[in-house]
Design a protein around this motif. Sequence first.
Motif, PDB file in Angstrom:
ATOM      1  N   GLU A  72      83.031  51.052  -5.096  1.00 14.06           N
ATOM      2  CA  GLU A  72      82.043  51.790  -4.903  1.00 14.06           C
ATOM      3  C   GLU A  72      80.665  51.250  -5.257  1.00 14.06           C
ATOM      4  O   GLU A  72      79.506  51.169  -4.600  1.00 14.06           O
ATOM      5  N   GLU A  73      80.715  50.664  -6.256  1.00 14.78           N
ATOM      6  CA  GLU A  73      79.754  49.847  -7.063  1.00 14.78           C
ATOM      7  C   GLU A  73      79.479  48.662  -6.264  1.00 14.78           C
ATOM      8  O   GLU A  73      78.061  48.251  -6.168  1.00 14.78           O
ATOM      9  N   LEU A  74      80.211  47.744  -5.789  1.00 18.50           N
ATOM     10  CA  LEU A  74      80.100  46.846  -4.985  1.00 18.50           C
ATOM     11  C   LEU A  74      79.527  47.315  -3.646  1.00 18.50           C
ATOM     12  O   LEU A  74      78.422  46.213  -3.236  1.00 18.50           O
ATOM     13  N   SER A  75      79.768  48.022  -3.066  1.00 20.26           N
ATOM     14  CA  SER A  75      79.220  48.591  -1.800  1.00 20.26           C
ATOM     15  C   SER A  75      77.758  48.749  -1.816  1.00 20.26           C
ATOM     16  O   SER A  75      76.841  48.779  -0.575  1.00 20.26           O
ATOM     17  N   LYS A  76      77.289  49.128  -3.211  1.00 22.44           N
ATOM     18  CA  LYS A  76      75.672  49.492  -3.210  1.00 22.44           C
ATOM     19  C   LYS A  76      74.936  48.286  -3.689  1.00 22.44           C
ATOM     20  O   LYS A  76      73.569  48.031  -3.894  1.00 22.44           O
ATOM     21  N   GLU A  77      75.631  46.912  -3.897  1.00 21.75           N
ATOM     22  CA  GLU A  77      74.664  45.871  -4.153  1.00 21.75           C
ATOM     23  C   GLU A  77      73.782  45.353  -2.911  1.00 21.75           C
ATOM     24  O   GLU A  77      74.358  45.475  -1.656  1.00 21.75           O
ATOM     25  N   VAL A  78      72.959  44.757  -3.152  1.00 18.72           N
ATOM     26  CA  VAL A  78      71.689  44.318  -2.027  1.00 18.72           C
ATOM     27  C   VAL A  78      72.372  43.456  -1.262  1.00 18.72           C
ATOM     28  O   VAL A  78      71.970  43.171  -0.270  1.00 18.72           O
ATOM     29  N   PHE A  79      73.251  42.545  -1.751  1.00 18.37           N
ATOM     30  CA  PHE A  79      73.926  41.340  -0.801  1.00 18.37           C
ATOM     31  C   PHE A  79      75.182  41.776  -0.158  1.00 18.37           C
ATOM     32  O   PHE A  79      75.488  40.985   0.584  1.00 18.37           O
ATOM     33  N   THR A  80      75.514  43.106  -0.287  1.00 16.86           N
ATOM     34  CA  THR A  80      76.695  43.586   0.360  1.00 16.86           C
ATOM     35  C   THR A  80      76.388  44.001   1.749  1.00 16.86           C
ATOM     36  O   THR A  80      75.581  44.937   2.007  1.00 16.86           O
ATOM     37  N   ARG A  81      77.109  43.349   2.930  1.00 14.04           N
ATOM     38  CA  ARG A  81      76.980  43.940   4.228  1.00 14.04           C
ATOM     39  C   ARG A  81      78.124  45.071   4.515  1.00 14.04           C
ATOM     40  O   ARG A  81      77.876  46.155   5.015  1.00 14.04           O
ATOM     41  N   ASP A  82      79.330  44.649   4.175  1.00  7.43           N
ATOM     42  CA  ASP A  82      80.434  45.419   4.389  1.00  7.43           C
ATOM     43  C   ASP A  82      81.679  44.889   3.521  1.00  7.43           C
ATOM     44  O   ASP A  82      81.453  43.824   3.003  1.00  7.43           O
ATOM     45  N   LEU A  83      82.650  45.735   3.141  1.00  2.00           N
ATOM     46  CA  LEU A  83      83.854  45.134   2.559  1.00  2.00           C
ATOM     47  C   LEU A  83      84.786  46.060   3.039  1.00  2.00           C
ATOM     48  O   LEU A  83      84.960  46.895   3.429  1.00  2.00           O
ATOM     49  N   VAL A  84      86.146  45.054   2.923  1.00  2.00           N
ATOM     50  CA  VAL A  84      87.116  45.654   3.393  1.00  2.00           C
ATOM     51  C   VAL A  84      88.419  45.702   2.319  1.00  2.00           C
ATOM     52  O   VAL A  84      88.598  44.457   1.739  1.00  2.00           O
ATOM     53  N   PHE A  85      89.049  46.469   1.846  1.00  3.80           N
ATOM     54  CA  PHE A  85      89.996  46.489   0.783  1.00  3.80           C
ATOM     55  C   PHE A  85      91.349  46.119   1.277  1.00  3.80           C
ATOM     56  O   PHE A  85      91.892  46.631   2.497  1.00  3.80           O
ATOM     57  N   ILE A  86      92.024  45.169   0.924  1.00  5.73           N
ATOM     58  CA  ILE A  86      93.187  44.616   1.405  1.00  5.73           C
ATOM     59  C   ILE A  86      94.237  44.841   0.321  1.00  5.73           C
ATOM     60  O   ILE A  86      94.314  44.183  -0.795  1.00  5.73           O
ATOM     61  N   SER A  87      95.178  45.571   0.472  1.00  4.81           N
ATOM     62  CA  SER A  87      96.614  45.863  -0.545  1.00  4.81           C
ATOM     63  C   SER A  87      97.171  44.798  -0.545  1.00  4.81           C
ATOM     64  O   SER A  87      97.403  43.802   0.306  1.00  4.81           O
ATOM     65  N   LYS A  88      98.043  44.461  -1.711  1.00  9.24           N
ATOM     66  CA  LYS A  88      98.910  43.436  -1.751  1.00  9.24           C
ATOM     67  C   LYS A  88     100.273  43.470  -0.920  1.00  9.24           C
ATOM     68  O   LYS A  88     100.534  42.874  -0.242  1.00  9.24           O
ATOM     69  N   GLU A  89     100.472  44.711  -0.310  1.00  6.54           N
ATOM     70  CA  GLU A  89     101.450  45.166   0.624  1.00  6.54           C
ATOM     71  C   GLU A  89     101.058  44.721   2.035  1.00  6.54           C
ATOM     72  O   GLU A  89     101.833  44.088   2.668  1.00  6.54           O
ATOM     73  N   ASP A  90      99.749  45.086   2.077  1.00  6.78           N
ATOM     74  CA  ASP A  90      99.302  44.667   3.674  1.00  6.78           C
ATOM     75  C   ASP A  90      99.024  43.253   3.652  1.00  6.78           C
ATOM     76  O   ASP A  90      99.308  42.714   4.952  1.00  6.78           O
ATOM     77  N   ALA A  91      98.679  42.761   2.734  1.00  2.00           N
ATOM     78  CA  ALA A  91      98.392  41.255   2.658  1.00  2.00           C
ATOM     79  C   ALA A  91     100.021  40.292   2.961  1.00  2.00           C
ATOM     80  O   ALA A  91     100.186  39.440   3.405  1.00  2.00           O
ATOM     81  N   ALA A  92     100.923  41.098   2.182  1.00  5.41           N
ATOM     82  CA  ALA A  92     102.333  40.348   2.392  1.00  5.41           C
ATOM     83  C   ALA A  92     102.788  40.474   4.053  1.00  5.41           C
ATOM     84  O   ALA A  92     103.506  39.696   4.472  1.00  5.41           O
ATOM     85  N   LYS A  93     102.569  41.778   4.485  1.00  7.70           N
ATOM     86  CA  LYS A  93     102.905  42.010   5.877  1.00  7.70           C
ATOM     87  C   LYS A  93     102.166  40.918   6.873  1.00  7.70           C
ATOM     88  O   LYS A  93     102.836  40.557   7.681  1.00  7.70           O
ATOM     89  N   THR A  94     100.827  40.837   6.560  1.00  8.31           N
ATOM     90  CA  THR A  94     100.098  39.787   7.512  1.00  8.31           C
ATOM     91  C   THR A  94     100.689  38.296   7.200  1.00  8.31           C
ATOM     92  O   THR A  94     100.852  37.791   8.312  1.00  8.31           O
ATOM     93  N   TYR A  95     100.963  38.085   6.114  1.00  9.77           N
ATOM     94  CA  TYR A  95     101.376  36.797   5.763  1.00  9.77           C
ATOM     95  C   TYR A  95     103.113  36.589   6.381  1.00  9.77           C
ATOM     96  O   TYR A  95     103.053  35.450   6.936  1.00  9.77           O
TER      97      TYR A  95
END
Length: 292
Positions: A72-95
Amino acid sequence: MTNSFDSFQKRRLRSSYASVIISIALVLFMIGILGLIVLKSTKVANHFKQEVVMSLFFKDEVTKEQITTFREELSKEVFTRDLVFISKEDAAKTYSEDLGEDFLEFLGTNPLKNGVDLHLKAAYVTPEKMQELQEKFSKNVFIADVSYDKPLVEQLTKNIQKISFWLLIISSFFVVVSVILINSSIRLSIYAKRFNIKTMQMVGATKRFIRKPFIWQSIQLGIVGAFLALVGLAIVIYYIDQNVPALELFKDYLSLTYLAVGILTASFIITWLSTYFATQRFLNLQTNDLYY
C-alpha cells in the motif's frame, strides 16, 4: 484600360496570396508529420521503459499483514506505475511450468520467496535512478533481495538517447528550412507592394502603422495555411490509424492537441517575424533602391 490593369493587379494579388498559403500549408504539414513522429517515438520509448520490471523479494519472516502494508505504501510512491504481488506458491507453479516438471517434489520444500513486480514510471527507468531505488529497497528490513535487468536498462537508455539526438538534428533542420521557405514566400508577396510601403512612408505614416496591416494579413494567411496543414495531417493520421491500429493515434488526444497547438503557434510566430523583418527591410531602403 484602367479596369484591365486593376483586374490584372487583383489576379496577381490573389495568386500571390495563394502561393503564400500553399507554401505555409506544405511546410507546416511536413513539420506536423515530423512532430507526430517525435511525439509517438516518445510514447513508444516510454512504453518500453514501463515494461521493465524491478522485482522485490521479501524475507521469509515477513508476515502477510506487513507485506500488505508495504504494498500500500509502495503504490503511493511517485515512481510507481503499478505493481503485482507474486506469492511463493504462484512463483513455484510458474517455474514448474517453465521447467516442464514439478521441482518441489524433488526438493521437498519451496525455496522461492514472496515478491512484488514493480513497474516504474518512464522517467525513473534510467541506470542512475534504478540504482538509487535498488539501494533504497535493499536497506528495507522487509526486503531480502532486489533484482532487475541492469544491462537491458543501460542498452535501452543508450538507444533512446541516440534516437532522440538524431530526431533533434532532423527536427532542427526542418524548422530552419521551414522558416526560410515561409520567409521567402512572404518577402516575395511584400516585395510586390514595396512602392506602396515607400509611398505611405513618404506621406508621413509611421513604421508601426505601415507594418501593422501587413503583419495582420500575413498572420491570417498563416492561419489559413495552418488549417490546411491540419486537414492534411488529419487525413494521414486517419489512414495510419486504419492500417496500423496498434498505434492508437486517434485515441491519443493529448498528443494530437499538442500537435495542433504547435502548428498554429508556429504559423503565428513564423509569419509575424517574417513579415516584420520583410517590411522593415523595405522601410529602411532608399527610394532609388526599390528598383533593384
